[in-house]
Scaffold this motif. Sequence first.
Motif, short mmCIF file in Angstrom:
data_model
loop_
_atom_site.label_atom_id
_atom_site.label_comp_id
_atom_site.label_asym_id
_atom_site.label_seq_id
_atom_site.Cartn_x
_atom_site.Cartn_y
_atom_site.Cartn_z
N THR A 49 -3.52 1.58 28.15
CA THR A 49 -4.40 1.48 27.74
C THR A 49 -4.58 3.77 28.44
N VAL A 50 -4.81 4.13 27.23
CA VAL A 50 -4.91 5.69 27.19
C VAL A 50 -6.26 6.33 27.66
N THR A 51 -6.55 6.44 28.86
CA THR A 51 -8.07 6.61 29.18
C THR A 51 -8.57 8.34 29.09
N ALA A 52 -9.64 8.19 29.35
CA ALA A 52 -9.69 10.16 29.29
C ALA A 52 -9.22 10.85 30.23
N ALA A 53 -9.27 10.20 31.34
CA ALA A 53 -9.14 10.54 32.92
C ALA A 53 -8.60 9.62 33.68
N LYS A 54 -7.38 10.01 35.03
CA LYS A 54 -6.53 9.35 35.28
C LYS A 54 -7.02 10.35 37.26
N ASP A 55 -7.15 9.16 37.88
CA ASP A 55 -6.66 9.88 39.29
C ASP A 55 -5.26 9.53 39.57
N VAL A 56 -4.46 10.52 39.88
CA VAL A 56 -3.14 10.39 40.46
C VAL A 56 -3.33 11.19 41.87
N SER A 57 -1.85 10.37 42.74
CA SER A 57 -1.55 11.75 43.24
C SER A 57 -0.63 12.96 42.98
N SER A 58 -1.67 13.39 44.18
CA SER A 58 -1.57 15.57 44.14
C SER A 58 0.71 15.15 43.97
N GLY A 59 1.13 14.43 44.78
CA GLY A 59 2.59 14.69 44.26
C GLY A 59 3.17 14.60 43.49
N ASP A 60 2.81 13.92 41.99
CA ASP A 60 2.30 13.27 41.06
C ASP A 60 2.37 14.77 39.93
N LEU A 61 1.84 15.83 40.08
CA LEU A 61 1.56 16.90 39.83
C LEU A 61 2.30 17.71 39.83
N ALA A 81 -14.43 15.94 30.02
CA ALA A 81 -15.39 15.46 30.97
C ALA A 81 -16.68 15.78 30.33
N GLY A 82 -17.21 16.47 29.47
CA GLY A 82 -18.26 16.17 29.05
C GLY A 82 -18.60 15.38 27.98
N LYS A 83 -17.71 15.48 27.07
CA LYS A 83 -17.52 13.84 26.02
C LYS A 83 -17.59 12.82 26.71
N HIS A 84 -16.89 12.53 27.80
CA HIS A 84 -16.55 11.72 27.63
C HIS A 84 -16.27 11.10 29.52
N ASP A 85 -16.56 9.62 29.88
CA ASP A 85 -16.93 8.74 30.98
C ASP A 85 -15.33 8.93 31.03
N PRO A 86 -14.56 8.92 32.55
CA PRO A 86 -13.47 9.23 32.67
C PRO A 86 -12.51 7.71 32.36
N ASP A 87 -13.92 6.55 32.51
CA ASP A 87 -12.25 5.07 32.07
C ASP A 87 -12.63 5.15 30.34
N ASP A 88 -12.72 5.96 29.49
CA ASP A 88 -12.77 5.56 28.25
C ASP A 88 -11.76 5.70 27.29
N VAL A 89 -11.60 4.84 26.86
CA VAL A 89 -10.83 4.65 25.97
C VAL A 89 -10.21 5.90 24.53
N ILE A 90 -9.31 6.31 25.02
CA ILE A 90 -9.14 7.49 23.56
C ILE A 90 -7.63 6.98 22.92
#
Length: 90
Positions: A49-61, A81-90
């Motif tokens: 699932t490709v979502t508008a946002a993800k919460d990732v570990s800072s070490g992965d950036l 961020a203005g158009k989508h909720d984080p869990d919206d499927v893109i």
Amino acid sequence: MPPETDKVRVWLVERGYNNRDLIILQYATPDGDRVYRRELAPQVLDTATVTAAKDVSSGDLETVDDADVQKRYAAEAGRMAGKHDPDDVI
């Protein structure tokens, strides 16, 4: 389990392909300074699932060194961020 404060919200800012036929998804922090890169085989895209946002570990950036790319990523992250909720499927 790592602490929740280690998580950073990143927004989908770019999608592309490479010469190995992998799909490249890039998620950036709202300021465009850091990026999370994910490579997927096309077959996996059917189940991932490709979502508008993800919460990732800072070490992965990774750091974005190019100022123009930082600005572009920041603008796209803001748009997402203005158009989508984080869990919206893109």
